[in-house]
Design an enzyme around this catalytic site. Structure first.
Site, PDB file in Angstrom:
ATOM      1  N   ASP A   1      27.563 -34.668  24.065  1.00 37.11           N
ATOM      2  CA  ASP A   1      27.269 -33.261  24.251  1.00 37.11           C
ATOM      3  C   ASP A   1      28.047 -32.825  25.497  1.00 37.11           C
ATOM      4  O   ASP A   1      28.524 -33.667  26.267  1.00 37.11           O
ATOM      5  CB  ASP A   1      25.760 -33.018  24.408  1.00 37.11           C
ATOM      6  CG  ASP A   1      25.408 -31.548  24.128  1.00 37.11           C
ATOM      7  OD1 ASP A   1      26.330 -30.696  24.178  1.00 37.11           O
ATOM      8  OD2 ASP A   1      24.224 -31.247  23.878  1.00 37.11           O
TER       9      ASP A   1
HETATM   10  C1  BGC Z   1      24.811 -27.816  23.427  1.00 30.88           C
HETATM   11  C2  BGC Z   1      25.482 -28.250  22.136  1.00 30.88           C
HETATM   12  C3  BGC Z   1      26.743 -27.469  21.927  1.00 30.88           C
HETATM   13  C4  BGC Z   1      27.641 -27.672  23.126  1.00 30.88           C
HETATM   14  C5  BGC Z   1      28.959 -26.923  23.028  1.00 30.88           C
HETATM   15  C6  BGC Z   1      25.774 -27.840  24.584  1.00 30.88           C
HETATM   16  O1  BGC Z   1      25.209 -27.234  25.694  1.00 30.88           O
HETATM   17  O2  BGC Z   1      23.717 -28.645  23.688  1.00 30.88           O
HETATM   18  O3  BGC Z   1      24.613 -28.076  21.053  1.00 30.88           O
HETATM   19  O4  BGC Z   1      27.363 -27.867  20.744  1.00 30.88           O
HETATM   20  O5  BGC Z   1      26.975 -27.194  24.285  1.00 30.88           O
HETATM   21  O6  BGC Z   1      28.764 -25.563  23.112  1.00 30.88           O
END
Ligand code: BGC
Length: 719
Positions: free
Chosen positions: A267
């Protein structure tokens, strides 16, 4: 004309040299007809150490570097579960400010789950996949399948509810649809990202059975049935190790046990340590708040490999997994699908998901559907009636091509035949006479459609923050009480995720749960309210009467259970999540899991348990479902299993199959739901495996977890 031998010789030479040069110009990895693994190994063998490193980390917020020498394009990743998010600037979270990145905004994941229609999951995935290709993307960051453990989790709206079987079935359809478009889905967040509070650090302590039976099955379905090519690790820790570098989750379970062959990405800013990332199963590092060359899997990784402190073979394995995803999605191939954006067909999918996902929770005395001919004036009250939601909720937000809000949907449905008055009723910052004006509007109307609920504001269904409680914000309880006192024909529509309902619930004749219904939401809602659409959505999560009834908050709301103490949250309720808790503990919910009304009625009859045919099914539950009303409609028939004498405690019942059946008035269909060995199994931590022990099992068919219509017993004999 006869050609000379010399000319023939020259021709052969020319042909041979052409063959050679073709071979030189077209390495095996570029040959779309060559087996995928052959292409992977061929390309891997051509990469330098530095190029390999470039493949395993980002070179901007949402891309990885191109390798032009080998014809490898830049890879583009994008959020998210509900459509293709607007482009973000390369090095910031600010929007790139483009004018060509509008897209179709699908309803939120919880609304998709409420359709209980895996075919619609496929259609939604397919449409998003097409839009992603049209926008030049390679990997889409969704679906999100974290289980709804607590009603307070800020991202419940993105996920697929509280049940592992339902979440697994819905995400499988979505992934297959999306990946059919030469896009890789990326199922997230693996695993146990069940709260937003301290999401980057919180350590989850969960027993092995709950892990296996509740929190992992949807991911396993994504991998083994959906064939998902990418998995995103979660921010939080499991048993003291961050999930993006968690040996047990990534190496042992995902890759070894489940045979996952694709890539694991972090993530955004979820990676923490070069060695752990290198050794514990992370294949692609994204979003780290550092310069790209300083990412854990960039220069520091290269240095450790060069120093002989980390094996180069580990890097090869990561690269292999990245390449596999590229070849699987035809990144190097001329015929790669090019997609389409903002089409009428995609808008129709958004509308159908909303129509099938909106849930009718109460409908006394046939209040709904409303009849235009019988109404002169409708008061539409509530800020959510005019508010747009598609762009909200953070990473899953969509810059919608357009968005029909509920008010617009209602006005367009009733046309000039009805006078529609609007009153805001409540607002974030209060407002002197909003409530009084709303009450006056209610008094002046034949019927009131109140549209409130949550709205993606900070702390009300958003990323990075949970709700503080389960109450309706902005004094809405009081407002609804006043409105229904002024006009008893008040229909309450709630958007967002579940809330506690107070005394007004007994007073209002009709209640509709509309979630975040996407860009066509207003039209879909109007269709339901005025009867063009017969509602068929069912709750993908139990609505408790109050927060304190729910599993993570019961037992005196021990803070260790939620939100955690000293950085650790303990899932003390174990397996008993969602209806498994309410059923087993005999706590009456406000609305049970699987519940949803229709404008028609259904009858269940003639349950037969048909022994397995030697294939996967041990037994097939077969029963007749009849539409006994006078409107066409759809029922989601649910099948639960209860074990009579389990060796280890099991929940009162567990969903093991369902089918959404569309029926004309008076029509009967026979529904057959096969149950394989897995349907009878529990996870035995001592044996480290799933076990279906010889026993008597109750097979229950019904309209919700709280409304079992038929049951029979199945005896599972010894081997
Ligand atoms: C979120 C993800 C997301 C990523 C990119 C993160 O903060 O938890 O679900 O895909 O950001 O935007």
């Amino acid at each position: 004309m006869k050609s000379s031998p010399l000319a023939g010789f020259i021709l052969v030479l020319a042909f041979a040299s052409r063959l050679n040069s073709t071979a030189a110009a077209s390495p095996i990895y570029e040959d779309a007809a060559a087996p995928l693994e052959t292409r992977v190994e061929d390309l891997l063998s051509r990469l330098t150490l530095e190029e390999k490193i470039a493949i395993v980390h980002a070179d901007s917020k949402f891309t990885t570097a191109a390798i032009p020498r080998l014809g490898m394009p830049r890879r583009w990743l994008d959020d998210g579960p509900h459509g293709v998010r607007e482009d973000i600037g390369p090095d910031t979270w600010n929007a790139a400010g483009r004018t060509d990145d509008f897209s179709t905004a699908m309803p939120a994941g919880i609304c998709l789950a409420a359709t209980w229609n895996p075919d619609l999951g496929f259609s939604e995935g397919e449409a998003i996949g097409q839009e992603a290709r049209a926008r030049g993307k390679d990997i889409m960051l969704g679906p999100g399948v974290n289980i709804l453990r607590t009603p307070l989790c800020g991202r419940n709206f993105e996920y697929l509810g509280e049940d592992p079987w339902l979440s697994g079935a819905m995400c499988t359809g979505y992934i297959r649809g999306e990946q059919s478009q030469d896009i890789s889905s990326c199922v997230k967040h693996f695993a146990l990202n069940n709260q937003e509070f301290e999401r980057g650090t919180i350590n989850v302590e969960v027993d092995e059975r709950a892990l296996r039976e509740i929190y992992l099955p949807a991911f396993q379905a994504a991998v083994q049935q959906g064939g998902v090519w990418s998995v995103m690790g979660a921010y939080n820790q499991l048993r003291g190790q961050h999930c993006c570098e968690n040996d047990y989750l990534l190496n042992k379970i995902l890759k070894e046990e489940w045979g996952f062959k694709g890539l694991v990405m972090s993530d955004w800013d979820g990676a923490h340590d070069t060695r752990e990332c290198a050794l514990n199963g992370l294949d692609l590092e994204m979003g780290t708040e550092k310069k790209y060359e300083d990412y854990y899997l960039a220069q520091p990784y290269l240095n450790l490999i060069k120093a002989g402190e980390l094996p180069a073979a580990g890097l090869d394995e990561k690269v292999r997994r990245n390449l596999r995803v590229m070849f699987a999605t035809h990144v190097f191939d001329a015929g790669r699908k090019t997609g389409s954006l903002n089409t009428a067909a995609h808008q129709a999918v958004a509308r159908r998901v909303a129509e099938e996902g909106i849930v009718l929770l109460k409908n006394e005395g046939g209040t709904l559907p409303l009849e235009v001919a019988k109404l002169k004036t409708i008061a539409v009250i509530g800020e959510n009636a005019t508010r747009l939601h598609a762009h909200g909720g953070d990473s899953s937000g969509i810059k919608a091509f357009y968005e029909i809000n509920p008010f617009a949907g209602i006005v367009s449905r009733v046309g000039k035949k009805v006078n529609v008055i609007y009153s805001e009723g409540y607002a974030k910052d209060g407002g002197a006479d909003l409530a009084e004006r709303a009450v006056a509007a209610a008094k002046a109307a034949d019927a009131v459609i109140y549209i409130g609920g949550l709205n993606h504001d900070k702390g009300f269904d958003c990323e990075g923050a949970d709700r503080k409680d389960m109450k309706l914000p902005y004094d809405q309880n009081e407002l609804i009480r006043k409105i229904v006192a002024a006009n008893p024909k008040t229909i309450v529509v709630l958007e967002g995720t579940m809330v506690e309902m107070d005394a007004w619930l007994d007073k209002v004749p009709a209640l509709v749960q509309a979630w975040y219904p996407g860009m066509e939401g207003g039209n879909a809602l109007a269709g339901v309210l005025f009867g063009d659409v017969n509602p068929s959505g069912k709750l993908p999560a139990t609505f408790p009467k109050m927060l304190a009834d729910s599993p993570a908050h019961a037992s005196g709301n021990a803070p260790g259970n939620y939100p955690g103490t000293n950085g650790t949250v303990t899932y003390a309720e174990g397996l008993l999540v969602g209806y498994r808790w309410y059923d087993t503990k005999h706590i009456e919910p406000q609305f049970p899991f699987g519940f949803g009304l229709s404008y028609t009625t259904f009858e269940y009859a003639n349950l037969k348990l048909i022994p397995g045919d030697g294939s996967n099914a041990l037994v097939t539950a077969q029963f007749d479902l009849k539409n006994t009303g006078n409107r066409a409609g759809a029922e989601v028939a649910q099948l639960y299993v209860h074990e009579q004498n389990p060796a280890l405690p099991r929940p009162e019942k567990e969903l093991k199959g369902f089918k959404k059946v569309f029926l004309q008035p008076g029509e009967t269909r026979t529904v057959a739901i096969p149950l394989n060995r897995g349907a009878f199994s529990y996870y035995d931590p001592a044996r480290k495996s799933w076990v279906a022990q010889p026993d008597v099992f109750e097979i229950e068919a019904g309209s919700s977890a709280g409304d079992i219509r038929l049951h029979d017993q199945f005896t599972l004999a010894g081997k």
